[in-house]
Motif scaffolding. Structure first.
Motif, PDB file in Angstrom:
ATOM      1  N   SER A  55       0.828  -1.213   0.000  1.00 46.00           N
ATOM      2  CA  SER A  55       0.000   0.000   0.000  1.00 46.00           C
ATOM      3  C   SER A  55       0.858   1.256   0.000  1.00 46.00           C
ATOM      4  CB  SER A  55      -0.912   0.006   1.238  1.00 46.00           C
ATOM      5  OG  SER A  55      -0.138  -0.058   2.427  1.00 46.00           O
ATOM      6  N   ASN A  56       2.173   1.078   0.073  1.00 47.68           N
ATOM      7  CA  ASN A  56       3.107   2.201   0.077  1.00 47.68           C
ATOM      8  C   ASN A  56       3.644   2.413  -1.337  1.00 47.68           C
ATOM      9  OD1 ASN A  56       5.009   4.158   0.567  1.00 47.68           O
ATOM     10  ND2 ASN A  56       6.203   2.978   2.038  1.00 47.68           N
ATOM     11  N   ASP A  57       3.172   3.454  -2.012  1.00 47.05           N
ATOM     12  CA  ASP A  57       3.575   3.698  -3.399  1.00 47.05           C
ATOM     13  C   ASP A  57       5.061   3.980  -3.538  1.00 47.05           C
ATOM     14  OD1 ASP A  57       0.995   3.341  -4.338  1.00 47.05           O
ATOM     15  OD2 ASP A  57       0.474   5.456  -4.139  1.00 47.05           O
ATOM     16  N   LYS A  58       5.701   4.468  -2.481  1.00 47.06           N
ATOM     17  CA  LYS A  58       7.131   4.775  -2.551  1.00 47.06           C
ATOM     18  C   LYS A  58       7.964   3.529  -2.845  1.00 47.06           C
ATOM     19  CE  LYS A  58       6.939   8.751   0.603  1.00 47.06           C
ATOM     20  NZ  LYS A  58       7.401   9.305   1.910  1.00 47.06           N
ATOM     21  N   GLU A  59       7.450   2.368  -2.449  1.00 46.46           N
ATOM     22  CA  GLU A  59       8.183   1.130  -2.698  1.00 46.46           C
ATOM     23  C   GLU A  59       8.252   0.786  -4.184  1.00 46.46           C
ATOM     24  OE1 GLU A  59       6.744  -2.087  -0.342  1.00 46.46           O
ATOM     25  OE2 GLU A  59       6.715  -0.923   1.511  1.00 46.46           O
ATOM     26  N   ILE A  73       0.818  -0.107 -24.172  1.00 47.33           N
ATOM     27  CA  ILE A  73      -0.024  -0.067 -25.368  1.00 47.33           C
ATOM     28  C   ILE A  73      -0.952  -1.271 -25.301  1.00 47.33           C
ATOM     29  CG2 ILE A  73      -0.103  -0.117 -27.884  1.00 47.33           C
ATOM     30  CD1 ILE A  73       2.705   1.045 -27.927  1.00 47.33           C
ATOM     31  N   VAL A  74      -2.241  -0.996 -25.303  1.00 46.84           N
ATOM     32  CA  VAL A  74      -3.236  -2.050 -25.156  1.00 46.84           C
ATOM     33  C   VAL A  74      -4.053  -2.144 -26.442  1.00 46.84           C
ATOM     34  CG1 VAL A  74      -5.205  -2.870 -23.812  1.00 46.84           C
ATOM     35  CG2 VAL A  74      -3.373  -1.583 -22.686  1.00 46.84           C
ATOM     36  N   GLU A  75      -4.124  -3.322 -26.993  1.00 51.13           N
ATOM     37  CA  GLU A  75      -4.904  -3.552 -28.208  1.00 51.13           C
ATOM     38  C   GLU A  75      -6.330  -3.891 -27.814  1.00 51.13           C
ATOM     39  OE1 GLU A  75      -5.613  -3.280 -32.024  1.00 51.13           O
ATOM     40  OE2 GLU A  75      -3.508  -3.248 -31.377  1.00 51.13           O
ATOM     41  N   LYS A  76      -7.269  -3.030 -28.223  1.00 49.48           N
ATOM     42  CA  LYS A  76      -8.681  -3.278 -27.975  1.00 49.48           C
ATOM     43  C   LYS A  76      -9.389  -3.526 -29.297  1.00 49.48           C
ATOM     44  CE  LYS A  76      -9.287  -0.777 -23.618  1.00 49.48           C
ATOM     45  NZ  LYS A  76     -10.185   0.132 -22.859  1.00 49.48           N
ATOM     46  N   HIS A  77     -10.657  -3.901 -29.232  1.00 53.21           N
ATOM     47  CA  HIS A  77     -11.372  -4.231 -30.469  1.00 53.21           C
ATOM     48  C   HIS A  77     -11.547  -3.006 -31.363  1.00 53.21           C
ATOM     49  CE1 HIS A  77     -14.568  -2.808 -27.762  1.00 53.21           C
ATOM     50  NE2 HIS A  77     -15.275  -2.517 -28.834  1.00 53.21           N
ATOM     51  N   ARG A  78     -11.460  -1.789 -30.781  1.00 55.24           N
ATOM     52  CA  ARG A  78     -11.564  -0.572 -31.575  1.00 55.24           C
ATOM     53  C   ARG A  78     -10.212  -0.053 -32.035  1.00 55.24           C
ATOM     54  NH1 ARG A  78     -15.989   2.914 -28.006  1.00 55.24           N
ATOM     55  NH2 ARG A  78     -17.735   1.437 -28.215  1.00 55.24           N
ATOM     56  N   GLY A  79      -9.147  -0.727 -31.616  1.00 59.27           N
ATOM     57  CA  GLY A  79      -7.805  -0.289 -31.971  1.00 59.27           C
ATOM     58  C   GLY A  79      -6.948  -0.098 -30.730  1.00 59.27           C
ATOM     59  N   PRO A  80      -5.664   0.245 -30.918  1.00 54.55           N
ATOM     60  CA  PRO A  80      -4.757   0.380 -29.781  1.00 54.55           C
ATOM     61  C   PRO A  80      -5.000   1.660 -28.982  1.00 54.55           C
ATOM     62  CG  PRO A  80      -3.618   0.937 -31.816  1.00 54.55           C
ATOM     63  CD  PRO A  80      -4.983   0.447 -32.205  1.00 54.55           C
ATOM     64  N   VAL A  81      -4.782   1.586 -27.674  1.00 57.06           N
ATOM     65  CA  VAL A  81      -4.831   2.758 -26.799  1.00 57.06           C
ATOM     66  C   VAL A  81      -3.544   2.779 -25.986  1.00 57.06           C
ATOM     67  CG1 VAL A  81      -7.346   2.747 -26.640  1.00 57.06           C
ATOM     68  CG2 VAL A  81      -6.003   1.544 -24.919  1.00 57.06           C
ATOM     69  N   THR A  82      -3.138   3.966 -25.575  1.00 53.87           N
ATOM     70  CA  THR A  82      -1.933   4.114 -24.760  1.00 53.87           C
ATOM     71  C   THR A  82      -2.323   4.519 -23.345  1.00 53.87           C
ATOM     72  OG1 THR A  82      -1.665   6.432 -25.425  1.00 53.87           O
ATOM     73  CG2 THR A  82      -0.533   4.773 -26.745  1.00 53.87           C
ATOM     74  N   LEU A  83      -1.618   3.956 -22.397  1.00 52.69           N
ATOM     75  CA  LEU A  83      -1.838   4.261 -20.990  1.00 52.69           C
ATOM     76  C   LEU A  83      -0.521   4.709 -20.370  1.00 52.69           C
ATOM     77  CD1 LEU A  83      -3.958   1.137 -19.961  1.00 52.69           C
ATOM     78  CD2 LEU A  83      -4.831   3.389 -20.579  1.00 52.69           C
ATOM     79  N   ASP A  84      -0.577   5.727 -19.532  1.00 49.83           N
ATOM     80  CA  ASP A  84       0.603   6.216 -18.835  1.00 49.83           C
ATOM     81  C   ASP A  84       0.239   6.487 -17.381  1.00 49.83           C
ATOM     82  OD1 ASP A  84       2.701   6.767 -21.071  1.00 49.83           O
ATOM     83  OD2 ASP A  84       0.859   7.698 -21.818  1.00 49.83           O
ATOM     84  N   LEU A  85       1.083   6.021 -16.486  1.00 48.30           N
ATOM     85  CA  LEU A  85       0.882   6.252 -15.059  1.00 48.30           C
ATOM     86  C   LEU A  85       2.208   6.673 -14.440  1.00 48.30           C
ATOM     87  CD1 LEU A  85      -1.094   6.026 -12.614  1.00 48.30           C
ATOM     88  CD2 LEU A  85      -0.182   3.720 -12.268  1.00 48.30           C
ATOM     89  N   VAL A  86       2.220   7.859 -13.835  1.00 49.78           N
ATOM     90  CA  VAL A  86       3.413   8.365 -13.157  1.00 49.78           C
ATOM     91  C   VAL A  86       3.154   8.372 -11.664  1.00 49.78           C
ATOM     92  CG1 VAL A  86       4.965  10.336 -12.848  1.00 49.78           C
ATOM     93  CG2 VAL A  86       4.098   9.778 -15.126  1.00 49.78           C
ATOM     94  N   ILE A  87       4.077   7.767 -10.916  1.00 53.47           N
ATOM     95  CA  ILE A  87       3.963   7.687  -9.461  1.00 53.47           C
ATOM     96  C   ILE A  87       5.131   8.455  -8.854  1.00 53.47           C
ATOM     97  CG2 ILE A  87       3.867   6.147  -7.459  1.00 53.47           C
ATOM     98  CD1 ILE A  87       2.983   3.929  -9.431  1.00 53.47           C
ATOM     99  N   SER A  88       4.839   9.433  -8.030  1.00 48.43           N
ATOM    100  CA  SER A  88       5.879  10.220  -7.376  1.00 48.43           C
ATOM    101  C   SER A  88       5.493  10.462  -5.928  1.00 48.43           C
ATOM    102  CB  SER A  88       6.079  11.555  -8.099  1.00 48.43           C
ATOM    103  OG  SER A  88       4.961  12.412  -7.902  1.00 48.43           O
ATOM    104  N   THR A  89       6.357  11.147  -5.200  1.00 47.55           N
ATOM    105  CA  THR A  89       6.064  11.465  -3.804  1.00 47.55           C
ATOM    106  C   THR A  89       4.916  12.463  -3.691  1.00 47.55           C
ATOM    107  OG1 THR A  89       7.793  13.161  -3.889  1.00 47.55           O
ATOM    108  CG2 THR A  89       8.416  10.998  -3.031  1.00 47.55           C
ATOM    109  N   LYS A  90       4.590  13.135  -4.798  1.00 46.19           N
ATOM    110  CA  LYS A  90       3.496  14.113  -4.802  1.00 46.19           C
ATOM    111  C   LYS A  90       2.150  13.487  -5.156  1.00 46.19           C
ATOM    112  CE  LYS A  90       6.555  17.949  -6.062  1.00 46.19           C
ATOM    113  NZ  LYS A  90       6.849  19.005  -7.067  1.00 46.19           N
ATOM    114  N   GLY A  91       2.165  12.217  -5.558  1.00 44.85           N
ATOM    115  CA  GLY A  91       0.922  11.551  -5.922  1.00 44.85           C
ATOM    116  C   GLY A  91       1.025  10.817  -7.246  1.00 44.85           C
TER     117      GLY A  91
END
Length: 244
Positions: A55-59, A73-91
């Motif tokens: 539960s500690n994101d810092k890890e 990059i996720v291939e869906k039935h409508r075509g590819p989509v991109t996902l980005d997730l940034v985790i920092s000490t600020k959230g």
């Protein structure tokens, strides 16, 4: 739907690496302590914006780094989509097709993930809190509204608890505000309970025949949700609200 590739930057023991996947069964091989579990975890984190291991994101952030970034990059039935997730000490900041999502609840569910890990034994052996968390995570993947209601419930609960303390210490004396907070909390709780009942009924339908097949028809799986207000799963929303 399947993940075509995932890129990890400053994540756990990875400085930067891109891992491709096929639309088949993918097997990850490697020596101990090389990061196989971290790759599996990263897929879950990209999907749920949280880890199943901590539960500690810092890890999740590599040692001596300020942030970790997961891109997929996720291939869906409508075509590819991109996902980005940034985790920092600020959230956390999440993007769907390069567009930043204002709330994580809008992002969760972009890809649906089912994970089996040794920690899943806690569903049987662990506390009710572990089982509630499992239910919330599964419903949240298919219902952004549920995540919003759950977040709202937790905020109102916190506000109500703080106000109760203020009443106890005589810092506040207005009981009408307590009534308002209690009504709001009850409305959210009833909606959440109804969703949990509906989900577990579906889970029962899906799991029962599978379990019968495993046990060669010797056992019948029964899933029951025991709630604190003692209302049946057949009760409508108004009755649940009245009970709360």
């Amino acid at each position: 739907m399947y993940i075509k590739e995932i890129t990890l930057t400053n994540y756990r023991n990875y400085t930067k690496t891109t891992i491709p996947f096929e639309n088949k069964v993918n097997v990850i091989l490697g020596e101990n302590a090389q990061g196989k579990t971290n790759v599996m975890e990263s897929i879950f984190v990209l999907s749920m914006a949280k880890s199943h291991r901590t539960s500690n994101d810092k890890e999740l952030i590599k040692w001596d780094c300020e942030y970790a970034k997961l891109s997929g990059i996720v291939e869906k039935h409508r075509g590819p989509v991109t996902l980005d997730l940034v985790i920092s000490t600020k959230g956390k900041k999440a993007k769907y097709n390069h567009i930043e999502q204002k709330k994580l609840s809008q992002y969760i569910g972009s890809i649906n993930t089912v994970m089996f890990a040794p920690e899943d034994l806690n569903l049987v052996k662990g506390s009710p809190q572990v089982r509630r968390k499992f239910i919330d995570m599964e419903i949240g993947q298919v219902s952004p509204v549920y995540m919003h209601d759950l977040s709202r419930y937790q905020k109102i609960l916190q506000q109500r608890n703080q106000y109760l303390k203020q009443l106890q210490t005589k810092k506040q004396t207005d009981l009408s505000l307590l009534d308002v907070l209690t009504l709001q909390l009850s409305e959210m709780a009833a909606k959440i309970l109804k969703k949990r009942f509906d989900f577990l009924q579906l889970l029962q339908q899906w799991a029962e025949p599978i379990h019968k097949g495993i046990s060669r028809d010797l056992e019948t799986l029964k899933i029951e949700y025991k709630n604190s207000i003692d209302v049946s799963e057949d009760a409508d929303l108004s009755k649940m609200l009245e009970a709360y």
